[in-house]
Design an enzyme around this catalytic site. Structure first.
Site, PDB file in Angstrom:
ATOM      1  N   CYS B  48       0.815  -1.207   0.000  1.00  8.90           N
ATOM      2  CA  CYS B  48       0.000   0.000   0.000  1.00  8.90           C
ATOM      3  C   CYS B  48       0.851   1.260   0.000  1.00  8.90           C
ATOM      4  O   CYS B  48       0.382   2.339  -0.302  1.00  8.90           O
ATOM      5  CB  CYS B  48      -0.992   0.003   1.170  1.00  8.90           C
ATOM      6  SG  CYS B  48      -0.344  -0.701   2.667  1.00  8.90           S
ATOM      7  N   HIS B  97      19.218  -0.394  -2.461  1.00  4.24           N
ATOM      8  CA  HIS B  97      17.863   0.058  -2.132  1.00  4.24           C
ATOM      9  C   HIS B  97      16.998  -1.129  -1.702  1.00  4.24           C
ATOM     10  O   HIS B  97      16.248  -1.051  -0.721  1.00  4.24           O
ATOM     11  CB  HIS B  97      17.237   0.768  -3.328  1.00  4.24           C
ATOM     12  CG  HIS B  97      15.831   1.238  -3.051  1.00  4.24           C
ATOM     13  ND1 HIS B  97      15.560   2.506  -2.586  1.00  4.24           N
ATOM     14  CD2 HIS B  97      14.637   0.600  -3.154  1.00  4.24           C
ATOM     15  CE1 HIS B  97      14.251   2.635  -2.418  1.00  4.24           C
ATOM     16  NE2 HIS B  97      13.670   1.490  -2.754  1.00  4.24           N
TER      17      HIS B  97
END
Lengths: 286, 365, 446
Positions: B48, B97
């Site tokens: 989300c 990352h």
């Protein structure tokens, strides 16, 4: 002397293990706990080696065959160290309670360091011939049973201490990280009780054995000698604890105070009494 | 081989509509589209708060062009231009990352644990869709390892971050497992329900609810499979309840020191944990001074939450270091493999991720 | 008296009293210290003395505390035997089950089949199953395993009373007498008229490094009315037992008499016997040795003193007489030849440089210290101790468990089955096994 050197190495290993136990309180790296146990185990191995040498020396005196060499302050402290460490490794090791190291092991260290000091102050590891009264098969049974009980109570003391700290943490409303790593109050309370419930019969059996031995040696089961009396006092204090818990249902802080008083009696019975008793005193007569 | 990353997260400032569109597509569908477009190796991480596409190209020189292609794919799915909102990375930066994300460094709640599971799910989805390959197999396995290591070696995910979970954690510090404990809830409002659910997840032996308006209490008790008790009866329940959560709207304290003192003898020294999340307070303050009683107010619990958050923030530096080190280690392995050497980075392509974690896939091989 | 608080206070009183007895000097161990203590504490001393604090462990109030403990144990634990639960009325059974620490409930199609199936299962698990007289609704049974555990606490407490009874028996009917007889002589056992203990020979060996006793033993002959009854060589841990009376080798010491002593000069040696003067060959000096002190010491007033009967510092008094009339009385220390004392006419000592002769050896006449003990209470103490241990083991290691099974037949609905469990270990420790048994019950039903 080889025995003394080995014992000092063992003592150093115990102290190192205990130090790791303290570091483990603040650093959650599991390796610390593992290495603490490793160092303790190594210490036990070296200790047993030194004990083996001690027994060899001890048995050079014919009257000492084949008894345990604990008729001196050093011998007793050395045996006590082994008992506490072994009990810790078994109890806390099995329940994965390495965090308890900082609470229980200091007693093992105290006994080990005390023993080392003793060798320095008397200049030897105190290998003496057994007094006639001690030349009995009971020599290999009675002291060991009592020391196992003491070791269990030492463990219980550490658990009680952890409980008090845990309680304080939670009462403070700002518990620190230690609070989350120590077992819960219930678990500590339960462990404290189970240890004492296990140690109490062992102590009492040990006292009874002492009485039977005394009867064989001197004709009287009980003579109110300082050591006998204080071991009885210790048993009575723990009996109070058990009654408080089992009958009156006491738990938590107050019960822990009783159990700690019991251990104070254990320490006094083990050491303090030597200054009072002529019969049992390591320090009174050679 | 080179790893590429195009993505957006909660900090990217992407308009809500675009985000909804992207979420509606879903990871599996997006992967399918990528495969149709010719991408052989890709993984999509869709939660989300983020959408990230990890893709692999053969020739590092094509990185910029490929990233542009990925951006356009994302834009078409979003239904609006995303220029400037996306972050694009390649090579070492892309890998780093991913490790940082798995370690919870990039999350809205630093160190949260859900993201680790989501990274796993992303990989599994890609595997099922058939878009994984040598690089993604290894780097995702590595990312999950780094995510786990960050959480065990540092305190990045330590400490609860909600009042209710802090209360539950404290209860466990007092009672250990709550499966033998009895919980009493005073009040039936929303806060009471949230906190009750948290405590319920620890499976207490008994859960009782007392509300002044009995019907509301009964209603809440039914949803929680708990026992509703009459409001007048609750003082006597203090003798048997181990945990009491007070969250009524009463203007004055409903749980007085006298009540607790009266109940203590019957408790015989058993701990009593009182949680007062009501405003104004439901429990008299002096109750906390009693022996074996632990009283935590909303303020106390919030204080702990704040402290946990700042503790986590302190751990960020340590986790950054770890992520950097692991990323460099991985880059080194990649360089070594490119040179054809056997590397020591232990891996069984695709297998160790499968065992136990991607259980459904086991039959497939 | 039946309250636990009273019991705990009583235990505390015993604890404090016993502790006091170890810190205050006791007459049984060291009467001298007691006297010194009383003398130096003018108020406290006599007060404590009148309360019996210097013979605390035999004082009336101490014994009274123990008697109170016996009564307390009896009142709290021994008034009733562990008994079965009272029968419950059928209408209370459901409530009874629910009030058990562990409960389970499920349904069964056939009430009777379920009931007998569960009973059979429990019987197979080792439980003793008892049907409760409730008729047909509900069907109820109580099952118990390891019932003897209920007796554990009772036995342990009863055995404490037995142990204390053994002490009482010893106090009332037993005796203890310390008999000291020198080697070659005998002494009467006053507690048994007609009995005489003769020490035929006594041997003691000591460790060379510390001088502590290594072993000592006496060859004893017990005589009754001048006729030998029995004989044995006893040593510590190996007593003689005759008609329930035991003779223990307790201690030994110097009697003060001595057989011979050897004095040594740098060039020669010289033997003396007690009281017999001998002239040193080649001189006009006569030496007579009389007194022997096993543990030589000097009193504050400067007189010679024998501190104990243990030969820790053997010393001999030697009178030196010259024909010229000069006479000196020496005290020579066997273990410290470099020290010596001169005794003047008033018996006062003065440390001086030693004479040319030193005390090389003394052969003291030793006595054997024998403890004659009659302890008819000992078997009780021993039996009580074993019983205590047995009771503790049974109480803590035998896990008594109870199941209460209630099957409530319902019309047009499946019957309800309620199972309640209890364990002497507590619910937490029992839970796993309880759940296992319950799931086996469910299997039986399906």
């Amino acid at each position: 002397m080889m025995e003394s050197v080995l014992f000092q190495i063992a003592a150093a290993l115990y102290v190192a293990g205990t130090a790791l136990g303290f570091v483990f309180l603040y650093n959650r790296d599991e390796r610390l706990s593992r290495w603490m146990f490793n160092l303790l185990a190594a210490g036990v191995v070296v200790h047993l080696a030194s004990l083996g040498m001690r027994m060899k020396h001890f048995w050079e005196i014919p009257e000492n065959r084949w008894y345990l060499p604990i008729n001196s302050f050093f011998g007793a402290l050395s045996a006590m160290t082994l008992a506490i460490t072994a009990t810790f490794v078994v109890v806390e090791g099995r329940h994965r309670l390495g965090i308890m190291g900082a609470f229980v092991l200091p007693w093992a260290c105290a006994a080990a360091v005390g023993a080392v000091f003793r060798t320095h102050s008397v200049g030897s590891t105190e290998i003496h011939g057994l007094a006639p009264a001690l030349q009995s098969y009971w020599m290999n049974i009675h002291p060991m049973v009592i020391m196992i009980a003491y070791a269990i109570f030492g463990n219980a003391f550490g658990v009680g201490l952890a409980l008090l700290i845990q309680e304080r943490q939670l009462k403070s409303k700002r518990p620190q990280e230690l609070c989350y790593r120590l077992p819960s109050i219930e678990e500590l309370d339960n462990l404290n009780y189970r240890l004492i419930a296990a140690g109490f019969p062992v102590l009492t059996v040990g006292i009874i054995m002492g009485g039977i031995w005394a009867h064989e040696a001197w004709g009287r089961f009980w003579g109110w000698d300082a050591k006998e009396t204080w071991s009885l006092i210790t048993a009575l204090v723990y009996a109070v604890f058990l009654h408080q818990r089992l009958v009156a249902g006491w738990r938590g802080r107050k019960a822990v105070y009783t159990s700690m008083l019991g251990f104070a009696c254990v320490v006094f019975t083990f050491i303090g009494v030597n200054f009072l008793s002529r019969l049992h005193g390591y320090l009174s007569a050679p | 081989m080179e790893l590429l990353l195009a993505g957006l997260n909660h900090k990217s400032g992407v308009p809500a509509l675009a985000r909804d569109n992207l979420a509606a597509v879903g990871a599996a569908e997006f992967l399918r589209r990528l495969r149709e477009a010719g991408w052989e190796e890709a993984v999509v991480l869709s939660t989300c708060n983020r959408l990230e596409v990890y893709a692999v190209i053969e020739d590092a020189g094509q990185a910029k062009a490929s990233l542009d292609a990925l951006s356009r794919a994302l834009e078409s799915a979003a239904g609006s231009p995303l220029a400037g909102h996306l972050y694009l990375r390649s090579g070492f930066d892309a890998g780093r990352h991913l490790f940082a994300v798995a370690s919870g460094l990039d999350s809205l709640v630093t160190g949260e644990n859900e993201i680790l599971g989501q990274v796993k799910t992303a990989y599994e989805t890609a595997f099922t869709t058939g878009t994984t390959g040598k690089l993604t197999n290894i780097i995702f396995q590595r990312a999950i390892f780094v995510g786990r290591k960050a959480r065990t070696d540092t305190g990045i995910s330590a400490g609860q971050l909600s009042v209710a979970s802090v209360a539950a954690a404290l209860a466990e510090r007092i009672f250990g497992s709550l499966t033998e404990s009895s919980v009493l809830i005073l009040g039936a409002g929303q806060m009471a329900e949230i906190a009750a659910r948290h405590l319920l997840s620890a499976k207490p032996a008994k859960l009782q609810i007392a509300n002044r308006t009995h019907e509301r209490g009964v209603a809440l008790a039914e949803t929680l499979h708990a026992e509703a008790v009459r409001w007048e009866d609750f003082p006597s329940l203090l003798e048997t309840a181990d945990i009491v959560l007070a969250s009524t709207g009463a203007p004055e304290p409903v749980l007085t020191r006298a009540m607790v003192e009266a109940a203590l003898p019957a408790r015989m020294g058993r701990s009593l944990f009182l949680i007062d999340i009501a405003m104004p307070r439901d429990i008299e303050d002096s109750v906390g001074d009693l022996d074996h009683v632990y009283l935590y107010t909303l303020k106390d619990l919030e204080g702990i939450v704040n402290e946990n958050m700042s503790q986590r923030r302190k751990e960020i530096a340590a986790v950054e270091k770890l992520v950097d080190a692991k990323a460099r280690e991985f880059a080194g392995w990649m360089a070594a493999t490119r040179a054809g050497e056997q590397a020591s980075l232990r891996h069984h392509p695709g297998r160790s991720l499968r065992r136990g974690e991607v259980g459904k896939q086991e039959e497939r091989s | 008296m039946r309250s636990i608080r009273f019991n705990i206070w009583l235990l505390c009183a015993l604890i404090l009293a016993s502790a006091a007895g170890t810190f205050l000097p006791q007459v049984a161990e060291d009467p001298g210290r007691v006297e010194t203590f009383i003398a130096s504490h003018s108020l406290l001393g006599p007060a404590l003395n009148s309360l019996g604090f210097f013979d605390l462990f035999h004082s009336r109030w101490f014994l009274a505390l123990w008697a109170l403990m016996v009564l307390d144990i009896a009142a709290c634990k021994l008034m009733e035997f562990p008994s079965r639960d009272p029968e419950a009325r059928p209408e209370d059974l459901e409530k009874m089950v629910r009030s058990r620490p562990l409960t389970a409930k499920f349904t069964a199609q056939d009430a009777d089949k379920a009931f007998s199936g569960i009973r059979g299962l429990l019987a197979r698990e080792g439980y003793k199953v008892r049907l409760l007289p409730t008729g047909t609704s509900p069907l109820a049974a109580a099952a118990e395993i390891h019932s003897p555990q209920a007796w554990g606490s009772f036995i342990s407490h009863a055995s404490l009373v037995v142990i204390l009874a053994g002490c009482l028996v010893k106090w009332l009917f037993g005796f203890q007498e310390y008999v000291a007889a020198a080697e070659g002589s005998s002494a009467r056992v006053t507690k048994r008229p007609g009995w005489e203990l003769r020490v035929d020979s006594f041997k003691v060996e000591r460790y060379a490094d510390t001088g502590a006793s290594k072993s000592f033993e006496s060859k004893l002959t017990l005589m009754e009315n001048n006729l030998p009854l029995t004989e044995k060589t006893i040593r510590v841990n190996s007593p003689l037992s005759v008609q329930g009376i035991n003779f223990y080798q307790d201690s030994w010491g110097a009697t003060g008499k001595w057989r011979s002593a050897r004095l040594a000069w740098p060039d020669r040696e010289f033997e003396l016997t007690q009281g017999l003067p001998r002239t040193v060959p080649g001189t006009d000096t006569k030496l007579t040795a009389d007194l022997f002190a096993a543990d030589f010491g000097v009193t504050p007033e400067g007189h010679a003193d024998n501190l104990t009967t243990e030969p820790t510092n053997p010393a001999l008094r030697v009178k030196e007489e010259h024909r010229s009339g000069l006479s000196r009385t020496w005290w020579l220390l066997q273990l410290e030849p470099s020290r010596a004392f001169l005794e003047d006419a008033d018996g006062r000592l003065q440390e001086v440089p030693p004479p040319p002769f030193k005390l090389a050896a003394v052969d003291p006449v030793l006595f054997s210290g024998i403890q004659v003990v009659y302890d008819p209470g000992y078997p009780l103490v021993l039996a009580g101790s074993l019983a205590w241990l047995a009771g503790m083991v049974v109480n803590f290691y035998l896990h008594r468990r109870k199941f209460l099974v209630v099957v409530i037949p319902e019309t047009s609905r499946p019957a309800r089955v309620l199972v309640g469990g209890w364990s002497s270990q507590g619910a937490v420790a029992f839970k796993k096994d309880f759940d296992q048994v319950v799931s086996r019950m469910r299997e039986v039903l399906s």
